[in-house]
Enzyme design. Sequence first.
Site: not given
Length: 101
Positions: A101, A27
């Site tokens: 995702e 991230e």
Amino acid sequence: GSVRVHSRQLTLDPPTRLTPQPQIENELDASDDPNGDLYVQWSGDLANGLVPEIPWLMCNGDTANNTINTCNGYGGDCTAFLEAGGQSGRILKDHPAIWTE
């Protein structure tokens, strides 16, 4: 009910079989940190050290050299990702196109 998971054979050199894939999250936007590239590569090295026999995925962002960059499907459209070859530039060249995702 039951769920069946089927692996897919890809035409990569060498051939790679994808099964339910482990994914290491990144991230961090490496451009925001002077050591960001080192962190991203460390993450990929860590993952590959855990289970080196399988390809690891790293989604939608800076990607370690030894992982496969994937499109984070948030929003559902990966067209720009595919056209650019992913952030790694290797998608549809020597890496498969994968949505996560």
